[in-house]
Design a protein around this motif. Structure first.
Motif, PDB file in Angstrom:
ATOM      1  N   THR A 107      17.755  16.569  31.260  1.00  0.00           N
ATOM      2  CA  THR A 107      18.608  17.521  30.517  1.00  0.00           C
ATOM      3  C   THR A 107      17.620  18.330  29.503  1.00  0.00           C
ATOM      4  OG1 THR A 107      20.536  16.345  31.068  1.00  0.00           O
ATOM      5  CG2 THR A 107      20.691  17.976  29.359  1.00  0.00           C
ATOM      6  N   MET A 108      17.179  17.434  28.776  1.00  0.00           N
ATOM      7  CA  MET A 108      16.381  17.786  27.404  1.00  0.00           C
ATOM      8  C   MET A 108      15.096  18.859  28.075  1.00  0.00           C
ATOM      9  SD  MET A 108      16.125  15.027  24.834  1.00  0.00           S
ATOM     10  CE  MET A 108      15.479  13.843  25.645  1.00  0.00           C
ATOM     11  N   GLY A 109      14.595  18.381  29.388  1.00  0.00           N
ATOM     12  CA  GLY A 109      13.397  19.124  29.804  1.00  0.00           C
ATOM     13  C   GLY A 109      13.853  20.610  30.390  1.00  0.00           C
ATOM     14  N   ALA A 110      14.966  20.492  30.825  1.00  0.00           N
ATOM     15  CA  ALA A 110      15.724  21.960  31.414  1.00  0.00           C
ATOM     16  C   ALA A 110      16.030  22.763  30.091  1.00  0.00           C
ATOM     17  CB  ALA A 110      17.019  21.504  31.949  1.00  0.00           C
ATOM     18  N   PHE A 111      16.461  22.157  28.963  1.00  0.00           N
ATOM     19  CA  PHE A 111      16.791  22.843  27.716  1.00  0.00           C
ATOM     20  C   PHE A 111      15.755  23.682  27.463  1.00  0.00           C
ATOM     21  CE2 PHE A 111      16.681  23.544  23.422  1.00  0.00           C
ATOM     22  CZ  PHE A 111      17.863  24.020  22.887  1.00  0.00           C
TER      23      PHE A 111
END
Length: 350
Positions: free
Chosen positions: A222-226
């Motif tokens: 999720t953080m990578g996608a952000f």
């Protein structure tokens, strides 16, 4: 040395900001665009390195998250008049027709929507491993691209969005890049970073130590996608135009190239590699054109740029199998002690 690290960090940051001011004054628009791309690719490289390098997941869906971020920021920052000009085949959905946000909240929303997509995709997909995970994430990336190509009233379909406001400048791109670097440093040095590395090294041992594998994998994804959404938004508002074909698998491959070349699991390596690859790709364009030395003229060969670039990459990988930095990071002790640098290079060669 340890006592003076904070002072050295502040001095280095001040010098770097001064350097950006100098570049802004002396560089033309073409060089400034390359400099902006360097900052954007640092963000994208670090976001993919968080997933692939530090957590040990094999994701190939980054281009899809970039597309979500680019379209979100583009639709939120375009003026109503420009939207009306773009959506001439089919009117835009009513709830977006009159929306026009400032760039900063649009940038944050691009990251949030991309993170939400990452969470929704990651929750079922992250139960897979290795090649199966790569295929699944690549499939979702292509699904996102195909959806954007066929939702005429939301994304303008295959025509894409033209006339996006050019908000991205050196301060936005490099400010976001510096924030991403600092976030990654504090994350990896903290307990969550140690847990992610443990998952990368041995999932069974990490789970035996009480680490919730699914929770940490989804968090990392999720953080990578952000940050991928942030990078996509900055890219869209730098180029001024976006369309679904921009976000094919090749774009993910380019980011993966930066991660592998710099060193999987190295923040410093990703930063160096992002700058080197971005500048080299533009500098080698001279090989595609006719070169006149005065006494001799060499005819350019279209595509020679990529041939030479690929050969250079092969040479680097042959000598540094783990990338330029491996899993090493920059430290002031390493900088002031030349032996530390030589030891790092020797270890990577071995």
């Amino acid at each position: 040395m340890k006592k003076g690290r904070l002072e050295l960090n502040i001095i280095a940051m001040a010098l770097f900001i001064g350097l950006l001011f100098l570049f802004r004054i002396t560089f033309d628009s073409y060089k400034m665009k390359i400099l902006n791309l360097c900052g954007i690719y640092i963000i994208l490289g670090l976001s993919l390195n968080l997933i692939n390098g530090f957590t040990g997941l094999f994701s190939l869906g980054h281009a899809g998250f970039m597309a979500v971020g680019a379209y979100t920021a583009g639709l939120l920052t375009m003026s109503p008049a420009m939207k009306e000009m773009n959506f001439f085949m089919k009117p835009i959905v009513p709830f977006l027709a009159e929306v026009e946000w400032p760039f900063f909240p649009a940038l944050l929303m691009a990251g949030v929507i991309s993170a939400l997509m990452g969470f929704l995709i990651g929750s079922p997909v992250l139960k897979l491993k290795d090649d199966y995970l790569a295929i699944a994430t690549l499939g979702f990336s292509e699904i996102i691209r195909v959806i954007f190509t066929n939702t005429q009233s939301l994304t303008n379909g295959a025509l894409g969005l033209k006339g996006l406001p050019i908000y991205t400048n050196i301060w936005w791109s490099w400010g976001a890049a510096i924030f991403t670097i600092l976030f990654m440093v504090f994350l990896i040095k903290g307990s969550y970073g140690k847990a992610l590395k443990a998952i990368r090294e041995d999932e069974i041992a990490a789970e035996a130590m009480g680490i919730n594998l699914f929770k940490h994998k989804v968090m990392s994804f999720t953080m990578g996608a952000f940050f991928a959404g942030i990078g996509g938004a900055l890219l869209g508002n730098l180029l001024g135009t976006i369309d679904p074909n921009m976000f094919r698998f090749v774009l993910t491959f380019n980011i993966l190239l930066i991660v592998v070349l710099g060193g999987i699991g190295s923040i410093t390596g990703t930063v160096i590699s992002a700058v080197v690859v971005t500048v080299a790709m533009e500098a080698l364009r001279v090989l595609d054109e006719t070169i006149n030395f005065g006494f001799v003229t060499i005819q350019g060969i279209p595509g020679m740029r990529m041939v030479i670039f690929s050969l250079l990459l092969m040479i680097v990988i042959l000598f540094y199998q783990q990338g330029l930095m491996g899993t090493k990071e920059f430290t002031w002790d390493w900088f002031f002690n030349g032996k530390g640098f030589r030891k790092t290079l020797k270890k990577e060669v071995k």
